[in-house]
Design an enzyme around this catalytic site. Structure first.
Site, PDB file in Angstrom:
ATOM      1  N   SER A  17      30.375  50.074  27.047  1.00  0.00           N
ATOM      2  CA  SER A  17      31.173  49.830  25.840  1.00  0.00           C
ATOM      3  C   SER A  17      31.431  48.341  25.634  1.00  0.00           C
ATOM      4  O   SER A  17      31.455  47.858  24.500  1.00  0.00           O
ATOM      5  CB  SER A  17      32.482  50.623  25.879  1.00  0.00           C
ATOM      6  OG  SER A  17      33.336  50.155  26.908  1.00  0.00           O
ATOM      7  N   ILE A 100      28.516  44.996  44.206  1.00  0.00           N
ATOM      8  CA  ILE A 100      28.974  43.734  44.788  1.00  0.00           C
ATOM      9  C   ILE A 100      27.735  42.863  44.955  1.00  0.00           C
ATOM     10  O   ILE A 100      26.757  43.280  45.571  1.00  0.00           O
ATOM     11  CB  ILE A 100      29.647  43.966  46.159  1.00  0.00           C
ATOM     12  CG1 ILE A 100      30.827  44.933  46.037  1.00  0.00           C
ATOM     13  CG2 ILE A 100      30.066  42.630  46.772  1.00  0.00           C
ATOM     14  CD1 ILE A 100      32.088  44.338  45.508  1.00  0.00           C
ATOM     15  N   HIS A 117      37.404  41.941  34.356  1.00  0.00           N
ATOM     16  CA  HIS A 117      38.115  42.712  35.379  1.00  0.00           C
ATOM     17  C   HIS A 117      39.398  43.274  34.773  1.00  0.00           C
ATOM     18  O   HIS A 117      40.157  42.542  34.135  1.00  0.00           O
ATOM     19  CB  HIS A 117      38.446  41.813  36.581  1.00  0.00           C
ATOM     20  CG  HIS A 117      39.147  42.537  37.678  1.00  0.00           C
ATOM     21  ND1 HIS A 117      38.486  43.403  38.536  1.00  0.00           N
ATOM     22  CD2 HIS A 117      40.445  42.560  38.040  1.00  0.00           C
ATOM     23  CE1 HIS A 117      39.361  43.910  39.384  1.00  0.00           C
ATOM     24  NE2 HIS A 117      40.553  43.420  39.114  1.00  0.00           N
ATOM     25  N   LEU A 152      35.208  37.852  45.583  1.00  0.00           N
ATOM     26  CA  LEU A 152      35.369  38.927  44.596  1.00  0.00           C
ATOM     27  C   LEU A 152      36.566  38.690  43.685  1.00  0.00           C
ATOM     28  O   LEU A 152      37.680  38.461  44.151  1.00  0.00           O
ATOM     29  CB  LEU A 152      35.517  40.272  45.322  1.00  0.00           C
ATOM     30  CG  LEU A 152      35.629  41.508  44.426  1.00  0.00           C
ATOM     31  CD1 LEU A 152      34.331  41.754  43.678  1.00  0.00           C
ATOM     32  CD2 LEU A 152      36.003  42.734  45.254  1.00  0.00           C
TER      33      LEU A 152
END
Length: 198
Positions: A17, A100, A117, A152
């Site tokens: 999306s 990852i 995120h 991360l």
């Protein structure tokens, strides 16, 4: 600017999306004419990713690289880099790409790779961000577009949007409210980066 010299490659794993929101904005805001930019390819690690269907309908080149077919994360990333580099991208956009990435991959695209995120980074890195925000009693949640680094969910913050956590919210209802903001700020973040390159 008539020629296209700024290719964007988007990586997805599912519905895509955010990828669709970026494609729609690219068309609506005439990125090709304004910045000489286009989404050159959409690559997924899952053959059944619904986002691939939408991308093909828009005439975008697509590719599938099944990570399970590779002996190691490094081997997968090496093949993925080859697929991306075929398009010589100025930007690699992670849009729900659920892998990852190895430090070597990230280093290869240093300064050219961005991610979205579903939290207000640096809070709630990793997974289950919405439930964790609810469990902690947060009054606000949100979403962050950031540059990707080897660590991360770190890297320079490019855009953020704040969403209230409402009484009775579940992880699902909060995720849906955050997603509407994702579809606004991710295309905007990409567009601002293209403006800087112009």
């Amino acid at each position: 600017m008539s020629g296209v010299n700024k290719n964007i490659v988007i990586l997805i794993s599912g519905g895509g999306s955010n990828m669709a929101a970026i494609l729609k904005t690219a068309q609506k805001h005439h990125w090709r004419e304004q910045f000489g930019a286009r989404v050159a390819a959409v690559i997924s690690n899952k053959a059944d990713a619904q986002g691939l269907v939408f991308a093909r309908e828009q005439g975008i080149a697509t590719a599938v690289l099944d990570h399970r077919a590779f002996a190691s994360r490094e081997a997968f990333d090496a093949e993925l880099m080859a697929a991306i580099d075929h398009h010589n991208p100025v930007l690699v956009v992670l849009a729900g790409f659920m892998r990852i990435l190895t430090p070597g991959f990230v280093a290869h695209y240093a300064g050219r790779i961005i991610n979205i995120h579903p939290s207000l980074l640096p809070a709630f890195t990793g997974l289950n961000t919405h439930q964790r925000a609810i469990d902690m009693g947060c009054k606000f949640a949100g979403v962050t577009v950031h540059r990707v680094t080897a660590e991360l969910d770190h890297g320079d913050i490019l855009e953020q949007a704040v969403v209230p956590v409402l009484p009775g919210d579940t992880a699902q209802t909060l995720a849906e409210r955050v997603l509407t903001q994702e579809h606004l700020i991710y295309p905007r973040a990409v567009e601002r980066l293209l403006e800087k390159m112009a």
